[in-house]
Design an enzyme around this catalytic site. Structure first.
Site, PDB file in Angstrom:
ATOM      1  N   TYR A   1      28.516  21.525  48.561  1.00 38.22           N
ATOM      2  CA  TYR A   1      28.086  22.908  48.845  1.00 38.22           C
ATOM      3  C   TYR A   1      29.232  23.695  49.473  1.00 38.22           C
ATOM      4  CZ  TYR A   1      25.163  26.810  50.336  1.00 38.22           C
ATOM      5  OH  TYR A   1      24.628  28.064  50.504  1.00 38.22           O
TER       6      TYR A   1
ATOM      7  N   PHE B   1      34.010  49.828  31.627  1.00 36.26           N
ATOM      8  CA  PHE B   1      33.089  49.108  30.749  1.00 36.26           C
ATOM      9  C   PHE B   1      31.652  49.455  31.176  1.00 36.26           C
ATOM     10  CE2 PHE B   1      30.611  45.308  29.550  1.00 36.26           C
ATOM     11  CZ  PHE B   1      30.719  45.479  28.188  1.00 36.26           C
ATOM     12  N   ASP B   2      30.667  49.215  30.315  1.00 33.40           N
ATOM     13  CA  ASP B   2      29.311  49.713  30.611  1.00 33.40           C
ATOM     14  C   ASP B   2      28.714  49.166  31.909  1.00 33.40           C
ATOM     15  OD1 ASP B   2      28.960  47.229  29.451  1.00 33.40           O
ATOM     16  OD2 ASP B   2      27.367  47.816  28.086  1.00 33.40           O
TER      17      ASP B   2
ATOM     18  N   ASP C   1      40.528  45.663  36.321  1.00 34.09           N
ATOM     19  CA  ASP C   1      39.410  44.966  35.691  1.00 34.09           C
ATOM     20  C   ASP C   1      40.052  43.997  34.706  1.00 34.09           C
ATOM     21  OD1 ASP C   1      37.401  44.042  34.096  1.00 34.09           O
ATOM     22  OD2 ASP C   1      36.340  45.947  33.956  1.00 34.09           O
TER      23      ASP C   1
ATOM     24  N   ALA D   1      39.307  41.250  32.835  1.00 35.29           N
ATOM     25  CA  ALA D   1      38.628  40.356  31.883  1.00 35.29           C
ATOM     26  C   ALA D   1      39.571  39.820  30.795  1.00 35.29           C
ATOM     27  CB  ALA D   1      37.449  41.083  31.246  1.00 35.29           C
TER      28      ALA D   1
ATOM     29  N   LYS E   1      35.878  35.611  29.448  1.00 33.60           N
ATOM     30  CA  LYS E   1      36.686  36.033  28.298  1.00 33.60           C
ATOM     31  C   LYS E   1      37.969  35.216  28.216  1.00 33.60           C
ATOM     32  CE  LYS E   1      33.917  39.833  28.855  1.00 33.60           C
ATOM     33  NZ  LYS E   1      32.925  39.986  29.919  1.00 33.60           N
TER      34      LYS E   1
ATOM     35  N   HIS F   1      20.936  49.863  26.228  1.00 26.52           N
ATOM     36  CA  HIS F   1      21.184  49.225  24.931  1.00 26.52           C
ATOM     37  C   HIS F   1      20.786  47.759  24.908  1.00 26.52           C
ATOM     38  CE1 HIS F   1      24.700  48.862  27.448  1.00 26.52           C
ATOM     39  NE2 HIS F   1      25.157  47.874  26.706  1.00 26.52           N
TER      40      HIS F   1
HETATM   41  N1  F0G Z   1      34.636  44.393  32.575  1.00 27.34           N
HETATM   42  C1  F0G Z   1      34.913  44.334  31.262  1.00 27.34           C
HETATM   43  C2  F0G Z   1      36.146  44.992  30.743  1.00 27.34           C
HETATM   44  C3  F0G Z   1      34.043  43.670  30.407  1.00 27.34           C
HETATM   45  O1  F0G Z   1      34.329  43.637  29.107  1.00 27.34           O
HETATM   46  C4  F0G Z   1      32.884  43.071  30.943  1.00 27.34           C
HETATM   47  C5  F0G Z   1      31.930  42.376  30.066  1.00 27.34           C
HETATM   48  C6  F0G Z   1      32.648  43.137  32.307  1.00 27.34           C
HETATM   49  C7  F0G Z   1      33.553  43.806  33.107  1.00 27.34           C
HETATM   50  C8  F0G Z   1      31.434  42.504  32.951  1.00 27.34           C
HETATM   51  O2  F0G Z   1      31.555  41.135  32.976  1.00 27.34           O
HETATM   52  O3  F0G Z   1      29.668  40.293  31.537  1.00 27.34           O
HETATM   53  O4  F0G Z   1      30.927  38.774  33.079  1.00 27.34           O
HETATM   54  O5  F0G Z   1      29.387  40.475  33.987  1.00 27.34           O
HETATM   55  N2  F0G Z   1      31.954  42.461  28.836  1.00 27.34           N
HETATM   56  C9  F0G Z   1      31.140  41.771  27.883  1.00 27.34           C
HETATM   57  C10 F0G Z   1      31.386  42.345  26.521  1.00 27.34           C
HETATM   58  C11 F0G Z   1      29.710  41.631  28.214  1.00 27.34           C
HETATM   59  O6  F0G Z   1      30.616  42.002  25.596  1.00 27.34           O
HETATM   60  O7  F0G Z   1      32.359  43.072  26.311  1.00 27.34           O
HETATM   61  P1  F0G Z   1      30.304  40.124  32.887  1.00 27.34           P
END
Ligand code: F0G
Length: 461
Positions: free
Chosen positions: A73, A125-126, A216, A218, A259, A451
């Protein structure tokens, strides 16, 4: 001559059977799913390009790491292994694991944003936008103009428009802009890279105004590969050196590790040297995610993530990976199908506005094309356009997106050349009957991130 498919730098040791339904069955399944890709069952999909997030194939070393994972833990060895790997790659003093990218956003943004504040990004990102708005702040996108023309080729279409950034900061005031977010690669603009120079210039502006710059991260490794390929002065540098330089300009990062670090679950927060900020991150991590040495993950996840951080930087792998995008893009070039070009890092973003000009933005051309791809060949893709953008949080009105992309996001180390030919052939046959395709309307939608859950129906013609 089209781009050559670069052979896989690995061989296959374990397989997962996939099946193809008939066209009639697919029509029925998508109608039952209320024309929402997220409502389809995975087993009803032949080639799943909904996302490259968490859909990657781990290596034998990563699977071996799963067995070695330390499930203590507090203070498990896998945690220390992960922190050391991330410190080595990014050069940041403080590293915090969390369960995925949006968890990192929730922890970090709640500290720096809030009512009456702004976050400015090359493109949020969304989920990033949603987490900015969840604090009461507003998210402003500020990408270079060239990104808005899919047919126009430029090396760094993911870049921040630095002049506009400067003028937005002046307009809102230094103390109102809580955060600048640099998304590498710029996902919503088509997986487009950001140059090191652009990060350096953005960082200088942030520093002048006393605003924190957050990467960011990813798809940081794919971004570094494009820098090596395209930016002057970087062809002799290693991917790791490029990553370190880029991160050196920022103050912190949030990362979805699902990713470029080639795992199925995980996220990271990095803070360069601000001890106070990191202390606040730790407190919020304990509140939302769990104790700081596991951050909402199992020890086995931490272990495979530590290994994946290095595998994702391997240049041979990145060459093959980006090569897959180039191969698909060159087949689309031959067929006169436009997409965000030159092709980006993690997928091909087909320009649905160009293919289906008869469908207005409020009837969601990119969602319509995604539905056709499923009916045509069992391919699941997604809308990165007005359907995803949703409604303005202040006026409640449908936002008109700059782009209407149908994104074919490619999972890492999963599909082979013949799968890519299925994708290209499907798009080509849809193009031939494009004028018969109609739009969709929403019959139900939730208040945020609609979406993922909304229901749709075809617009009667
Ligand atoms: N930032 C970027 C640039 C992303 O592409 C994503 C997720 C996130 C943050 C959020 O990360 O999903 O681990 O919580 N993108 C995925 C996509 C879902 O399909 O592009 P997460």
């Amino acid at each position: 001559m089209g781009a050559k498919y670069i052979p896989e730098p690995f061989r296959i040791k374990m397989v997962e059977t996939i099946k193809m339904l008939t066209r009639e069955e697919r029509k029925q399944k998508i109608a039952e799913a209320k024309y929402n890709m997220f409502n389809l069952r995975g087993e009803d999909v032949y080639i799943d390009l909904l996302t490259d997030s968490g859909t990657n194939a781990m290596s034998q070393e990563q699977w071996a790491g799963v067995i070695r994972g330390d499930e203590a833990y507090a203070g498990g060895s896998s945690y220390f292994k992960l922190v050391e790997a991330a410190q080595d790659i990014f050069g940041y003093k403080y590293i915090q694991p969390v369960h995925q990218g949006r968890a990192a956003e929730k922890v970090m943004f709640g500290i720096l944003l809030g009512q009456d504040k702004y976050s400015i990004s090359n493109t949020h990102f969304d989920t990033t936008r949603a987490h900015v708005e969840a604090t009461g702040a507003r998210a402003i996108d500020c990408v270079v103009e060239v990104a808005k023309d899919p047919a126009k080729r430029a090396p760094f279409k993911g870049n921040m428009d630095v002049e506009k950034l400067e003028s937005l900061i002046k307009e809102y005031g230094d103390n109102k802009v809580g955060l600048v977010v640099m998304t590498i690669t710029n996902n919503s603009a088509g997986g487009q890279p950001v140059s090191v120079q652009n990060v350096r210039e953005t960082a200088a502006i942030c520093k002048n105004h006393g605003i924190k710059l957050c990467i960011d991260a990813a798809r940081y490794a794919e971004n570094a590969y494009f820098v090596k390929e395209r930016e002057e002065g970087y062809s002799d540098k290693s991917i790791k050196e490029i990553v370190k330089e880029m991160f050196g300009y920022a103050d912190m990062f949030t990362m979805s590790a699902k990713k470029d670090t080639i795992v199925n679950m995980g996220g990271l927060i990095g803070v360069k040297d601000d001890e106070k900020l990191f202390q606040a991150c730790k407190e919020r991590t304990i509140l939302f995610e769990g104790f700081i040495t596991y951050g909402g993950l199992s020890g086995r996840d931490l272990e495979s993530l530590a290994i994946g951080l290095y595998e994702g930087l391997d240049e041979n792998y990145l060459k093959y990976r980006i090569g897959q995008m180039k191969y698909l893009a060159s087949r689309l070039d031959e067929a006169g199908i436009t997409y965000q070009s030159p092709v980006g890092g993690h997928g091909v973003f087909v320009d649905a506005k160009a293919m289906l000009p008869q469908i207005p933005f409020y009837e969601f051309p990119a969602q319509a094309l995604a539905i056709e791809l499923y009916i045509e060949a069992g391919i699941r893709s997604c809308d990165i356009g007005s359907y995803m953008m949703g409604n303005d949080p202040d006026t409640g009105k449908q936002i008109k997106s700059e782009f209407e992309f149908t994104r074919l996001a490619i999972p890492r180390r999963v599909y082979t050349q013949s799968h890519f030919d299925v994708m290209a052939d499907a798009l080509i046959s849809i193009k031939e009957r494009a004028s018969e395709i109609h739009g969709y309307r929403i019959t139900w939608e939730p208040a945020v991130l609609r979406h993922f859950q909304a229901s749709l129906e075809p617009v009667e013609i």
